[in-house]
Enzyme design. Structure first.
Site, PDB file in Angstrom:
ATOM      1  N   LYS A 129     -24.463  -0.813   7.794  1.00 43.12           N
ATOM      2  CA  LYS A 129     -25.160  -2.080   8.069  1.00 43.12           C
ATOM      3  C   LYS A 129     -24.474  -2.720   9.273  1.00 43.12           C
ATOM      4  O   LYS A 129     -23.385  -2.267   9.665  1.00 43.12           O
ATOM      5  CB  LYS A 129     -25.132  -2.993   6.851  1.00 43.12           C
ATOM      6  N   ASP A 133       0.866  -1.182   0.000  1.00 42.98           N
ATOM      7  CA  ASP A 133       0.000   0.000   0.000  1.00 42.98           C
ATOM      8  C   ASP A 133       0.902   1.230   0.000  1.00 42.98           C
ATOM      9  O   ASP A 133       1.947   1.232   0.650  1.00 42.98           O
ATOM     10  CB  ASP A 133      -0.910  -0.002   1.236  1.00 42.98           C
ATOM     11  N   GLU A 140     -14.679  -9.004  -7.315  1.00 44.37           N
ATOM     12  CA  GLU A 140     -14.838  -9.441  -5.930  1.00 44.37           C
ATOM     13  C   GLU A 140     -16.299  -9.288  -5.499  1.00 44.37           C
ATOM     14  O   GLU A 140     -16.921  -8.278  -5.800  1.00 44.37           O
ATOM     15  CB  GLU A 140     -13.936  -8.560  -5.049  1.00 44.37           C
ATOM     16  N   PHE A 184     -32.594  -9.723   0.334  1.00 43.24           N
ATOM     17  CA  PHE A 184     -32.496  -8.368  -0.238  1.00 43.24           C
ATOM     18  C   PHE A 184     -33.848  -7.757  -0.571  1.00 43.24           C
ATOM     19  O   PHE A 184     -33.995  -6.946  -1.475  1.00 43.24           O
ATOM     20  CB  PHE A 184     -31.541  -8.340  -1.447  1.00 43.24           C
ATOM     21  N   ASN A 189     -24.446  -6.277  -8.601  1.00 47.04           N
ATOM     22  CA  ASN A 189     -24.657  -5.244  -7.581  1.00 47.04           C
ATOM     23  C   ASN A 189     -25.867  -4.371  -7.905  1.00 47.04           C
ATOM     24  O   ASN A 189     -26.642  -4.009  -7.023  1.00 47.04           O
ATOM     25  CB  ASN A 189     -23.398  -4.374  -7.440  1.00 47.04           C
ATOM     26  N   CYS A 209     -20.121   0.285  -1.973  1.00 48.67           N
ATOM     27  CA  CYS A 209     -20.281  -0.363  -3.289  1.00 48.67           C
ATOM     28  C   CYS A 209     -21.537   0.030  -4.053  1.00 48.67           C
ATOM     29  O   CYS A 209     -21.441   0.544  -5.171  1.00 48.67           O
ATOM     30  CB  CYS A 209     -20.248  -1.871  -3.123  1.00 48.67           C
ATOM     31  N   ARG A 235     -19.376   4.751   5.248  1.00 49.60           N
ATOM     32  CA  ARG A 235     -19.424   5.380   3.923  1.00 49.60           C
ATOM     33  C   ARG A 235     -20.843   5.268   3.347  1.00 49.60           C
ATOM     34  O   ARG A 235     -21.427   4.192   3.345  1.00 49.60           O
ATOM     35  CB  ARG A 235     -18.403   4.715   2.986  1.00 49.60           C
ATOM     36  N   GLY A 279     -26.658   1.684   1.642  1.00 53.43           N
ATOM     37  CA  GLY A 279     -25.495   2.577   1.662  1.00 53.43           C
ATOM     38  C   GLY A 279     -24.257   1.742   1.410  1.00 53.43           C
ATOM     39  O   GLY A 279     -24.325   0.719   0.737  1.00 53.43           O
TER      40      GLY A 279
HETATM   41  C1  UDX Z   1     -22.280  -5.358  -1.553  1.00 58.61           C
HETATM   42  C2  UDX Z   1     -22.545  -6.686  -2.280  1.00 58.61           C
HETATM   43  O1  UDX Z   1     -23.515  -7.446  -1.544  1.00 58.61           O
HETATM   44  C3  UDX Z   1     -21.237  -7.466  -2.436  1.00 58.61           C
HETATM   45  O2  UDX Z   1     -21.478  -8.653  -3.174  1.00 58.61           O
HETATM   46  C4  UDX Z   1     -20.228  -6.583  -3.175  1.00 58.61           C
HETATM   47  O3  UDX Z   1     -18.977  -7.239  -3.254  1.00 58.61           O
HETATM   48  C5  UDX Z   1     -20.052  -5.264  -2.444  1.00 58.61           C
HETATM   49  O4  UDX Z   1     -21.317  -4.617  -2.274  1.00 58.61           O
HETATM   50  P1  UDX Z   1     -21.849  -4.619   0.989  1.00 58.61           P
HETATM   51  O5  UDX Z   1     -21.787  -3.220   0.473  1.00 58.61           O
HETATM   52  O6  UDX Z   1     -20.799  -5.089   1.936  1.00 58.61           O
HETATM   53  O7  UDX Z   1     -21.829  -5.667  -0.234  1.00 58.61           O
HETATM   54  O8  UDX Z   1     -23.257  -4.779   1.742  1.00 58.61           O
HETATM   55  P2  UDX Z   1     -24.658  -5.522   1.500  1.00 58.61           P
HETATM   56  O9  UDX Z   1     -24.828  -6.563   2.530  1.00 58.61           O
HETATM   57  O10 UDX Z   1     -24.849  -5.921   0.109  1.00 58.61           O
HETATM   58  O11 UDX Z   1     -25.676  -4.327   1.871  1.00 58.61           O
HETATM   59  C6  UDX Z   1     -25.648  -3.109   1.156  1.00 58.61           C
HETATM   60  C7  UDX Z   1     -26.674  -2.142   1.708  1.00 58.61           C
HETATM   61  O12 UDX Z   1     -27.987  -2.579   1.401  1.00 58.61           O
HETATM   62  C8  UDX Z   1     -26.662  -1.953   3.232  1.00 58.61           C
HETATM   63  O13 UDX Z   1     -26.800  -0.580   3.523  1.00 58.61           O
HETATM   64  C9  UDX Z   1     -27.853  -2.734   3.719  1.00 58.61           C
HETATM   65  O14 UDX Z   1     -28.383  -2.239   4.925  1.00 58.61           O
HETATM   66  C10 UDX Z   1     -28.818  -2.516   2.554  1.00 58.61           C
HETATM   67  N1  UDX Z   1     -29.856  -3.557   2.446  1.00 58.61           N
HETATM   68  C11 UDX Z   1     -29.498  -4.850   2.170  1.00 58.61           C
HETATM   69  C12 UDX Z   1     -31.191  -3.210   2.573  1.00 58.61           C
HETATM   70  O15 UDX Z   1     -31.534  -2.046   2.805  1.00 58.61           O
HETATM   71  N2  UDX Z   1     -32.140  -4.184   2.419  1.00 58.61           N
HETATM   72  C13 UDX Z   1     -31.813  -5.475   2.144  1.00 58.61           C
HETATM   73  O16 UDX Z   1     -32.736  -6.291   2.010  1.00 58.61           O
HETATM   74  C14 UDX Z   1     -30.455  -5.816   2.018  1.00 58.61           C
END
Ligand code: UDX
Length: 429
Positions: A318, A30, A149, A247, A206, A258, A325, A255
């Site tokens: 979450k 890094d 990823e 989901f 995504n 990603c 972020r 949020g």
């Molecule tokens: C996501 C993808 O799931 C992952 O495959 C990719 O590599 C990176 O982006 P991540 O950002 O870690 O992962 O979180 P994720 O569990 O997907 O949740 C994303 C957001 O959606 C969170 O803010 C979560 O609270 C929200 N969410 C998720 C909802 O509001 N409702 C749901 O039913 C599921």
């Protein structure tokens, strides 16, 4: 195998730790010397369940090393995985500056055939430019591949150890074989494809997941107006295996580092390719409207927020992460403060990261009960397990007014109402 990982964010650090744990010699590079110094002193830059133990085990056995030097390991590495960030520019497109700088440094240090793996999320045409940069900086043979990823924060270790799929985008059999060898011990479907398809899988996945969430939020908003219970409706819908239950949890919106970034980038990528992907723009609109709807609910119930004391439970975007972020909590707090409320908050682990961003604009507490003390309303923003177990009778007794706004539908409406709360969920009739 000797492997170099460029970038020690979530993807790079977790991937490096897990690959070291499967007996590879891993070097994590890094450019941030403070971060490397701190990793070398045993500190982990973010909270991720299970990661600290794996890093400790592998650094103590010298299989995992942290360095700022590209020249230390790249000449002897068979594989270099590039995991640097691709943040959003003003116009929505991905900023690839870190990626281009990293690949240039990598190319300058190649000594023999190496497989260069891009794990960062990249627009499709990026590989042309990457090839140009490598060719301009080395004569050494190489293959450039894309392995997007899919790990989720909070379960990154589990997702990396047991992925559902391993995507290898490559036009070289030699590179593909080496990567199949690297991931030999890991389960999951192997998807071997061309470079554009590999990159598209990541964006398409995504954006679809985010679309599911916004769909659930829109359904919940309709449920709220027609007296239906979104929990029952969405669970009922999800029993169809073509839809699935995951989901589909409505709330204050998605949020994280990603979804918002990838959606904006994919809208731009589609636009540049002449496709108007308006659906994704709507997904983003629904998502930001969820925050407005939530705050509107609060002002409707409480009237003016001037001088009101609002308590927030959960700051992370979450549960099981300290990452804030694009966290809904920040946007909600921003609106509450501009409406004149005073805000105090508690999160099991994201207080320190929030303090760095919000400073003293809000008050930080060390428990949910402290947040409840004298509050005019409590807002559940992140569905941490610990909040499921709260003594709600005690919580209510500490509050000035019994308003509970459940932004994640964590509580059973009947139960909390029977305890005397004035309860608002998302789409709960
Ligand atoms: C996501 C993808 O799931 C992952 O495959 C990719 O590599 C990176 O982006 P991540 O950002 O870690 O992962 O979180 P994720 O569990 O997907 O949740 C994303 C957001 O959606 C969170 O803010 C979560 O609270 C929200 N969410 C998720 C909802 O509001 N409702 C749901 O039913 C599921």
């Amino acid at each position: 195998m000797t492997i170099t990982i460029i970038g020690t964010g979530y993807v790079g650090l977790v991937t490096g730790a897990i690959l070291a744990d499967s007996f590879n010699q891993v070097y994590c590079v890094d450019i941030d010397s403070k971060k490397i110094e701190s990793l070398n002193s045993g500190a982990i830059p973010f909270y991720e369940p299970g990661l600290a133990e794996i890093i400790k085990r592998n650094t103590s056995q010298d299989r995992l090393k942290f360095t700022t030097s590209y020249s230390e390991s790249i000449p002897t590495s068979k594989i270099v995985l590039i995991c640097v960030g691709t943040p959003t520019r003003e116009n929505g497109e991905a900023n690839l500056d870190y990626l281009f700088t990293a690949i240039e440094e990598v190319a300058q240090n190649l000594k023999e055939y190496t497989v260069l793996v891009i794990k960062s999320t990249t627009p499709i045409e990026t590989f042309e430019k990457l090839n140009e940069i490598v060719k301009a900086n080395t004569q050494v043979p190489y293959d450039l591949t894309s392995c997007p990823e899919f790990l989720r924060e909070g379960s990154a270790v589990k997702d990396t150890v047991a992925p559902e799929k391993i995507v290898i985008g490559s036009s070289s059999q030699k590179a593909t074989d080496l990567l199949l060898e690297l991931f030999r011990e890991f389960p999951g479907e192997r998807i071997i494809c061309d470079l554009p398809s590999a990159q598209m899988i990541k964006y398409a996945a995504n954006c679809f997941l985010a679309t599911k969430i916004s769909y659930a939020n829109a359904i919940a908003n309709i449920c709220e107006r027609c007296g239906a219970d979104s929990k029952v409706v969405l669970e009922g819908m999800g029993t169809d295996p073509r839809i699935g239950k995951s989901f589909l949890n409505p709330g204050v919106g998605f949020g994280g580092s990603c979804f918002p970034k990838d959606l904006k980038a994919f809208v731009k990528i589609s636009e540049d390719l002449g496709v108007n992907f308006q659906l994704l723009e709507e997904v983003l609109k629904i998502n930001s409207a969820q925050i407005d709807n939530f705050v509107h609910k609060i002002t409707q119930a409480l009237g003016s927020l001037e001088g009101k004391k609002i308590g927030i439970l959960g700051l992370a975007f979450k549960p099981n992460t300290d990452d804030i972020r694009e966290a809904p909590s920040l946007k909600i707090i921003d609106q509450l403060l501009s409406l004149g409320a005073t805000v105090c908050a508690y999160d099991p682990i994201a207080v320190a990261s929030t303090q760095k961003v919000l400073g003293e604009q809000i008050e930080y507490k060390t428990s949910a009960y402290e947040v409840a003390e004298g509050a005019d309303a409590l807002l559940l923003v992140t569905e941490w397990d610990e909040f499921k177990e709260l003594d709600l009778v005690r919580i209510k007794s500490l509050m000035r007014l019994p308003f509970l706004f459940d932004g994640r539908n964590l509580y059973d409406p009947q139960t909390v109402k029977s305890l005397g709360f004035t309860y608002f969920g998302v789409g709960r009739g």
